[in-house]
Enzyme design. Structure first.
Site, PDB file in Angstrom:
ATOM      1  N   GLY A   1       0.820  -1.194   0.000  1.00 49.41           N
ATOM      2  CA  GLY A   1       0.000   0.000   0.000  1.00 49.41           C
ATOM      3  C   GLY A   1       0.856   1.247   0.000  1.00 49.41           C
ATOM      4  CB  SER A   2       0.528   4.574  -1.585  1.00 48.17           C
ATOM      5  OG  SER A   2       0.929   4.102  -2.862  1.00 48.17           O
ATOM      6  N   GLY A   3       1.560   5.284   1.190  1.00 44.83           N
ATOM      7  CA  GLY A   3       1.448   5.930   2.486  1.00 44.83           C
ATOM      8  C   GLY A   3       2.613   5.600   3.407  1.00 44.83           C
ATOM      9  CG  HIS A   4       3.628   2.194   4.257  1.00 43.14           C
ATOM     10  ND1 HIS A   4       3.083   2.439   5.496  1.00 43.14           N
ATOM     11  CD2 HIS A   4       2.814   1.283   3.657  1.00 43.14           C
ATOM     12  CE1 HIS A   4       1.990   1.684   5.647  1.00 43.14           C
ATOM     13  NE2 HIS A   4       1.797   0.996   4.537  1.00 43.14           N
TER      14      HIS A   4
ATOM     15  CE  LYS B   1       4.923  -3.020   3.949  1.00 41.48           C
ATOM     16  NZ  LYS B   1       4.676  -2.821   2.496  1.00 41.48           N
TER      17      LYS B   1
ATOM     18  CG  ASP C   1       0.569  -6.222   0.883  1.00 38.14           C
ATOM     19  OD1 ASP C   1       1.212  -5.436   0.162  1.00 38.14           O
ATOM     20  OD2 ASP C   1      -0.265  -5.838   1.709  1.00 38.14           O
TER      21      ASP C   1
ATOM     22  CG  HIS D   1      -1.339  -0.387   7.577  1.00 39.58           C
ATOM     23  ND1 HIS D   1      -0.576  -1.488   7.861  1.00 39.58           N
ATOM     24  CD2 HIS D   1      -1.111  -0.088   6.280  1.00 39.58           C
ATOM     25  CE1 HIS D   1       0.078  -1.854   6.763  1.00 39.58           C
ATOM     26  NE2 HIS D   1      -0.220  -1.023   5.794  1.00 39.58           N
TER      27      HIS D   1
END
Lengths: 330, 330
Positions: free
Chosen positions: A53-56, A104, A109, A218
């Site tokens: 996921g994006s945001g990391h 991860k 995922d 998250h």
């Protein structure tokens, strides 16, 4: 909402367009959501593909380049990328030497990379997978059966990436990636909640004056809430939690990681406390990296990752790397 | 207070101890508050010394190393370092070729660097000074007569540092630093206030749903408050403000800078909008850097700095640099 965005729906696409403009040394395919080394596929070299996921950010796209990842697949914010992205990435980086998927441990995922591996193998790409599950805070979590994958991802991508760049075969690159994960443990602490663009309000409620020990990237729940602690007290809890599980018998790599909104000045101060605890526990430090590398959007807080290393692993850490976020040597 | 600290009084000292542990390639003197290149003084090379209040990390200590600063003097949070630090720094880096002080335009810094220059010259060090005053937002500000010094500091330190590493004499290094400052303009936007450790509460009040255009890096007032704007609208205002003042006739370096708490994903998205505005205005982009480099502790927001460059300046930008925060080449 204190966000620097246009609309929530275009955050990932906008980010990729901006990354393309800043990094002409990478191939950024905003339409297909792929970031690839410009020289891929490199003859005889195993390809390394990761994503999530994006945001990391800078994880994972910021780790694409010589000495680290061959390609990254960014999903929507806090949402797994889809198999199609991973299959495209595998095809783009496979030189015939095979591809390693670095995954991860989050349910979405894991499922999507599994499916992508089957599809890529149907297309004739040899695929190996390694699961990163380093977070000792909780046994199972919101999006995860087993341990969550967090800071160790950086160590896995760096060390396996360096070995791949030396021309090691898939089996050895896979085995190194697995070994780095097995030698790594992490523990994170939230000083604030996190706000996703889609939701626009904090995903959990953390009153000022409290922190959450063992938080996920998250905002998944951790071990417990506590009244605010000093940097030294937080380092005691985090490092002890990691050491209790890792029980290192040799030197370690240290990642003192910011969750996104914690100032670098504070991270360096926290590192001083982490090093104090390690010295008290008689743990030798081989190398230390301090900064916001595996983040959770605007969350304030930090995590500590330790990876026990031998001489070969230190050599792979020190090997040249040329990515947007990690860059040294040559 | 959501800070990762022990007590406000030790924030800078703790940060320096943590920096020392993470960066054995630098000499970090936590007692005297100095960060120095380990190989200083370098025979025949002009020394570059900068410094200022802490809380803007990685500026300045994160820019010490081959290809950039010779030494940095960190003050207390948002407070000028004292002349004694600067005199020590000058003595530590002077090879006989002289020293350039790079000073951001804040009253305390200007006075202290002036005094330090006199004291260092009394000790036989040849000192030149360059003032950085690139922020177009307001004519005068809380701590500043004239324009504030912000993002252009990074360009001045990088380009003058590269020239010094080539062995250029003090006069040429000083003249390049001045030219970079004169060719640079910045504009910043706050999406949140900033909280210093000593105060523990936000230094100004910015309600959610509002932003402040033209903010300084210590929370000094900007031009105006507005209801929240999109990333594209902010880019329009910031880039137009810079271009109106700079009126470039050639290509520019672009720094899209985060104030501290704004996620890298959002900064990349903002960069896409900055590049759009530049393209609309017919401004060619030579190089782009995106990240949180000149920060204001936990402030959310961003700034844009443009520096008009010729071929020599692009060459100096591309020249190898080995510092904690900027690192490429060689």
């Amino acid at each position: 909402m204190r966000m620097l965005i246009n609309v929530p729906e275009t955050v990932v696409a906008d980010g990729l367009r901006g990354m393309a403009a800043a990094h002409p040394e990478l191939v950024v395919d905003a339409e297909n959501r792929l970031v690839v080394r410009r020289d891929a596929p490199v003859a005889g070299k195993v390809g390394l593909v990761s994503g999530g996921g994006s945001g990391h950010e800078p994880l994972h796209a910021g780790f694409v380049g010589p000495g680290m990842l061959s390609a990254a697949c960014p999903g929507e914010v806090f949402t797994s990328p889809v198999p199609d992205q991973m299959v495209r990435a595998a095809a783009a980086v496979d030189s015939g030497a095979g591809v390693l998927f670095i995954v991860k441990n989050y349910t979405g995922d894991v499922l999507n990379f599994d499916m992508a591996a089957e599809l890529a193998e149907d297309e004739g790409v040899q695929v190996a997978k390694v699961l990163v599950d380093d977070d000792v805070a909780v046994a199972d979590s919101t999006f995860t059966a087993g341990r969550r994958g967090t800071g160790a991802t950086l160590f896995v991508e760096k060390l396996a990436g360096a070995l791949a760049d030396e021309g090691a075969p898939l089996e050895r690159v896979e085995s190194m990636a697995r070994r780095v994960n097995e030698s790594s443990r992490s523990f994170g602490v939230a000083l604030s909640s996190v706000t996703t663009p889609a939701k626009g309000t904090p995903t959990f409620d953390l009153p000022p004056g409290e922190l959450e020990l063992g938080i996920g990237i998250h905002g998944e729940p951790g071990r417990e809430r506590r009244p605010m602690m000093t940097s030294g007290e937080i380092a005691d809890v985090a490092v002890h939690a990691v050491l209790e599980d890792l029980r290192p018998t040799g030197p370690v790599l240290v990642l003192v990681n910011g969750m996104g909104a914690t100032p670098l000045l504070e991270l360096y101060g926290f590192n001083a406390e982490v090093q104090r605890v390690l010295a008290e526990r008689g743990v030798a430090v081989a190398r230390t990296l301090v900064g916001s590398y595996v983040t959770s959007l605007d969350m304030a807080g930090c995590s500590v990752t330790l990876c026990q290393v031998d001489e070969e692993m230190v050599r792979l850490w020190d090997a040249p790397v040329q990515t947007p976020a990690l860059r040294w040597g040559r």
